[in-house]
Design a protein around this motif. Sequence first.
Motif, PDB file in Angstrom:
ATOM      1  N   ALA A  37      36.541  32.250  53.801  1.00 17.40           N
ATOM      2  CA  ALA A  37      37.543  33.323  53.733  1.00 17.40           C
ATOM      3  C   ALA A  37      37.731  33.770  52.286  1.00 17.40           C
ATOM      4  CB  ALA A  37      38.866  32.855  54.332  1.00 17.40           C
ATOM      5  N   ASP A  38      37.842  32.803  51.364  1.00 23.07           N
ATOM      6  CA  ASP A  38      38.019  33.141  49.950  1.00 23.07           C
ATOM      7  C   ASP A  38      36.837  33.947  49.410  1.00 23.07           C
ATOM      8  OD1 ASP A  38      40.518  32.110  49.567  1.00 23.07           O
ATOM      9  OD2 ASP A  38      39.824  30.135  48.924  1.00 23.07           O
ATOM     10  N   ALA A  39      35.616  33.508  49.791  1.00 19.95           N
ATOM     11  CA  ALA A  39      34.424  34.203  49.293  1.00 19.95           C
ATOM     12  C   ALA A  39      34.412  35.651  49.773  1.00 19.95           C
ATOM     13  CB  ALA A  39      33.160  33.480  49.771  1.00 19.95           C
ATOM     14  N   ILE A  40      34.792  35.858  51.031  1.00 16.17           N
ATOM     15  CA  ILE A  40      34.793  37.217  51.588  1.00 16.17           C
ATOM     16  C   ILE A  40      35.879  38.061  50.922  1.00 16.17           C
ATOM     17  CG2 ILE A  40      35.204  38.567  53.687  1.00 16.17           C
ATOM     18  CD1 ILE A  40      33.878  36.188  55.232  1.00 16.17           C
ATOM     19  N   VAL A  41      37.071  37.480  50.770  1.00 16.61           N
ATOM     20  CA  VAL A  41      38.174  38.245  50.163  1.00 16.61           C
ATOM     21  C   VAL A  41      37.874  38.567  48.698  1.00 16.61           C
ATOM     22  CG1 VAL A  41      40.623  38.210  49.551  1.00 16.61           C
ATOM     23  CG2 VAL A  41      39.889  37.328  51.764  1.00 16.61           C
ATOM     24  N   ASP A  42      37.265  37.620  47.984  1.00 19.41           N
ATOM     25  CA  ASP A  42      36.910  37.879  46.579  1.00 19.41           C
ATOM     26  C   ASP A  42      36.005  39.108  46.474  1.00 19.41           C
ATOM     27  OD1 ASP A  42      38.389  35.761  45.750  1.00 19.41           O
ATOM     28  OD2 ASP A  42      36.707  34.378  45.505  1.00 19.41           O
ATOM     29  N   LYS A  43      35.129  39.265  47.464  1.00 22.91           N
ATOM     30  CA  LYS A  43      34.175  40.369  47.440  1.00 22.91           C
ATOM     31  C   LYS A  43      34.790  41.679  47.942  1.00 22.91           C
ATOM     32  CE  LYS A  43      30.103  41.003  46.182  1.00 22.91           C
ATOM     33  NZ  LYS A  43      29.477  40.297  45.075  1.00 22.91           N
ATOM     34  N   THR A  44      35.461  41.608  49.092  1.00 21.04           N
ATOM     35  CA  THR A  44      35.954  42.842  49.723  1.00 21.04           C
ATOM     36  C   THR A  44      37.282  43.306  49.138  1.00 21.04           C
ATOM     37  OG1 THR A  44      37.185  41.628  51.395  1.00 21.04           O
ATOM     38  CG2 THR A  44      34.913  42.213  51.934  1.00 21.04           C
ATOM     39  N   GLY A  45      38.011  42.390  48.494  1.00 21.72           N
ATOM     40  CA  GLY A  45      39.300  42.751  47.906  1.00 21.72           C
ATOM     41  C   GLY A  45      40.390  43.028  48.924  1.00 21.72           C
TER      42      GLY A  45
ATOM     43  N   GLU B  12      23.769  36.946  36.816  1.00 20.50           N
ATOM     44  CA  GLU B  12      25.164  37.335  36.651  1.00 20.50           C
ATOM     45  C   GLU B  12      25.711  37.922  37.963  1.00 20.50           C
ATOM     46  OE1 GLU B  12      25.531  39.770  33.061  1.00 20.50           O
ATOM     47  OE2 GLU B  12      27.129  40.832  34.120  1.00 20.50           O
ATOM     48  N   THR B  13      24.878  38.734  38.626  1.00 16.88           N
ATOM     49  CA  THR B  13      25.322  39.422  39.845  1.00 16.88           C
ATOM     50  C   THR B  13      25.647  38.452  40.970  1.00 16.88           C
ATOM     51  OG1 THR B  13      23.951  41.304  39.241  1.00 16.88           O
ATOM     52  CG2 THR B  13      24.679  41.215  41.519  1.00 16.88           C
ATOM     53  N   ILE B  14      24.851  37.387  41.101  1.00 15.68           N
ATOM     54  CA  ILE B  14      25.155  36.459  42.199  1.00 15.68           C
ATOM     55  C   ILE B  14      25.798  35.155  41.688  1.00 15.68           C
ATOM     56  CG2 ILE B  14      23.331  37.496  43.633  1.00 15.68           C
ATOM     57  CD1 ILE B  14      21.794  34.834  43.359  1.00 15.68           C
ATOM     58  N   ASP B  15      26.350  35.254  40.473  1.00 11.95           N
ATOM     59  CA  ASP B  15      27.143  34.126  39.929  1.00 11.95           C
ATOM     60  C   ASP B  15      26.367  32.832  39.798  1.00 11.95           C
ATOM     61  OD1 ASP B  15      29.535  35.358  39.394  1.00 11.95           O
ATOM     62  OD2 ASP B  15      30.251  35.159  41.461  1.00 11.95           O
ATOM     63  N   LEU B  30      17.475  30.740  47.585  1.00 10.33           N
ATOM     64  CA  LEU B  30      18.582  30.242  46.768  1.00 10.33           C
ATOM     65  C   LEU B  30      19.779  29.951  47.665  1.00 10.33           C
ATOM     66  CD1 LEU B  30      18.406  32.785  43.797  1.00 10.33           C
ATOM     67  CD2 LEU B  30      17.781  30.362  43.722  1.00 10.33           C
ATOM     68  N   GLU B  31      20.465  28.871  47.326  1.00  6.78           N
ATOM     69  CA  GLU B  31      21.630  28.463  48.104  1.00  6.78           C
ATOM     70  C   GLU B  31      22.690  29.572  48.137  1.00  6.78           C
ATOM     71  OE1 GLU B  31      24.927  25.029  47.454  1.00  6.78           O
ATOM     72  OE2 GLU B  31      23.025  24.837  46.359  1.00  6.78           O
ATOM     73  N   GLU B  32      22.785  30.320  47.038  1.00  5.22           N
ATOM     74  CA  GLU B  32      23.831  31.338  46.905  1.00  5.22           C
ATOM     75  C   GLU B  32      23.477  32.652  47.584  1.00  5.22           C
ATOM     76  OE1 GLU B  32      22.443  29.657  44.476  1.00  5.22           O
ATOM     77  OE2 GLU B  32      24.044  28.374  43.701  1.00  5.22           O
ATOM     78  N   TRP B  33      22.257  32.771  48.104  1.00  7.31           N
ATOM     79  CA  TRP B  33      21.836  34.049  48.679  1.00  7.31           C
ATOM     80  C   TRP B  33      22.453  34.262  50.057  1.00  7.31           C
ATOM     81  CZ3 TRP B  33      20.024  38.218  46.554  1.00  7.31           C
ATOM     82  CH2 TRP B  33      19.584  39.257  47.388  1.00  7.31           C
ATOM     83  N   ASP B  34      23.202  35.328  50.221  1.00  8.51           N
ATOM     84  CA  ASP B  34      23.728  35.703  51.538  1.00  8.51           C
ATOM     85  C   ASP B  34      23.882  37.218  51.569  1.00  8.51           C
ATOM     86  OD1 ASP B  34      25.973  36.236  50.016  1.00  8.51           O
ATOM     87  OD2 ASP B  34      27.144  34.559  50.787  1.00  8.51           O
ATOM     88  N   SER B  35      24.491  37.731  52.647  1.00 12.28           N
ATOM     89  CA  SER B  35      24.561  39.188  52.812  1.00 12.28           C
ATOM     90  C   SER B  35      25.413  39.834  51.706  1.00 12.28           C
ATOM     91  CB  SER B  35      25.109  39.542  54.188  1.00 12.28           C
ATOM     92  OG  SER B  35      26.404  39.008  54.343  1.00 12.28           O
ATOM     93  N   LEU B  36      26.426  39.101  51.230  1.00 15.02           N
ATOM     94  CA  LEU B  36      27.254  39.654  50.147  1.00 15.02           C
ATOM     95  C   LEU B  36      26.464  39.708  48.843  1.00 15.02           C
ATOM     96  CD1 LEU B  36      30.683  37.902  50.865  1.00 15.02           C
ATOM     97  CD2 LEU B  36      30.101  40.288  51.259  1.00 15.02           C
ATOM     98  N   ALA B  37      25.625  38.672  48.612  1.00 14.07           N
ATOM     99  CA  ALA B  37      24.772  38.666  47.420  1.00 14.07           C
ATOM    100  C   ALA B  37      23.800  39.842  47.473  1.00 14.07           C
ATOM    101  CB  ALA B  37      24.012  37.345  47.326  1.00 14.07           C
ATOM    102  N   LEU B  38      23.262  40.090  48.672  1.00 13.01           N
ATOM    103  CA  LEU B  38      22.329  41.210  48.845  1.00 13.01           C
ATOM    104  C   LEU B  38      22.986  42.532  48.441  1.00 13.01           C
ATOM    105  CD1 LEU B  38      19.794  42.673  49.983  1.00 13.01           C
ATOM    106  CD2 LEU B  38      20.807  42.463  52.257  1.00 13.01           C
TER     107      LEU B  38
END
Lengths: 354, 75
Positions: A37-45, B12-15, B30-38
């Motif tokens: 939830a935190d990861a999504i909110v951090d991104k979507t605001g 930097e973009t995917i932290d 990468l462990e950090e790769w997901d749809s938000l990273a894309l």
Amino acid sequence: LAYLTFDNIGISHLQACVPENTIVNRKYTEHFSEVDADAIVDKTGIEERRFATEGVCSSDLVYHAASKLINDNSVDKSKIKFLIFVSQTADYKMPATSVILQHRLGLGQDCMAFDMNLGCSGFVYGLSTMYSLVKSAFSDETQGLLLVGETRSRVYSAKDRKTAFLFGDAGVACLISQGMKYGKSHFELNSNGELEDLIKIKYGGSRNPSTVNSITQEIIDSNGNVRTEEHGYMDGTEVFNFVISNIPKSVKSFIYRIGIDPQHVSFYIFHQANKFMNNHLKKKLRIPNEKYISNVDRFGNTSSVSIPLAISTEMKNNPKNKSNTLLCGFGVGMSWANGMLDLNHTQLGDVLEC
Amino acid sequence: MDKQKFIELFKETIDIEDKEITSDVVFRDLEEWDSLALLSVIAMIDDEYDIIIQGNDFKSLNTLNDIMSYIDDQK
């Protein structure tokens, strides 16, 4: 080119209504972990949204907004000859919800009423259509009531992380009136049905009628998101690409066509999709902070309602000149539309909670 | 293009600033790769190189080298 201009038509009054029931996204953890939830909110605001309680429909939200607008401003209902209800969450498949609202609001039987089935572009579409009707009216006292309502919280699966944290419910009523003070307004409207699959509820209509499977069979994607064919589906990556490829271009050419210097745009009010997408638009169009309007952190994405809801919450106490306010809606269809209007003479009521 | 700069921007973009990665890393693993990273990477490339990689095109890219040659081809 669907480019429309009007003289002396404007939004005289605007009233929003949101459900009291507030969802705090970082604590929305029935189906997802707090880390997710935190990861999504951090991104979507999107920190908070409003969900209508069971039994409350889009039409109820706009009914309460319209009733308050009419009562608070002593509006003469006999002058309202046009009613449009913009929504993709209507009460029934038939009859049209707008017709039910004509009666519920106590408007005369000599009132034209119809529904407009559009999403995030819907407010600008409804507004430009209503301007056309009011402009063509026989009497210069005739007014139109534009009602925009959504209960998007019910459209998407709570177990699909792509959409579960984004959407909220709200309703807005706008009274459209005639008068010299409103000056000139401009609209431009677009469609691309080739992209119909990007945001879609595939089953439950005439093309694919409901079946036992469409209602009960779970579809699980590679990331473990769960939905059925009667839930909304959204291809977030393709929608994002569509928006960043098309919207900045569309806004720039709209401003150019009107013939004003971009520096003279008073405010930019985009459909409140999410902070990530909207910030990217802001950056691409080089919009300064003080001209950029957003309330997506507190109300989420309310589809067609998001633009007028942002006007309601963010413009009321803003003392700056609002003569060239740019509106830009984009989404499901795909369908997108721009508007440029003077909001200096629009009476904004305090947001109603119900 | 400046490979090192692209790698830094990507990190930097995917932290993942702390991670050591090379241009032939399969970013999907990468462990950090997901749809938000894309989405973040698509946005970064639009910002920095003024190129929008369509979702379907992105599916055929696997390493940072692939992304960089895609960008170079579009220029």
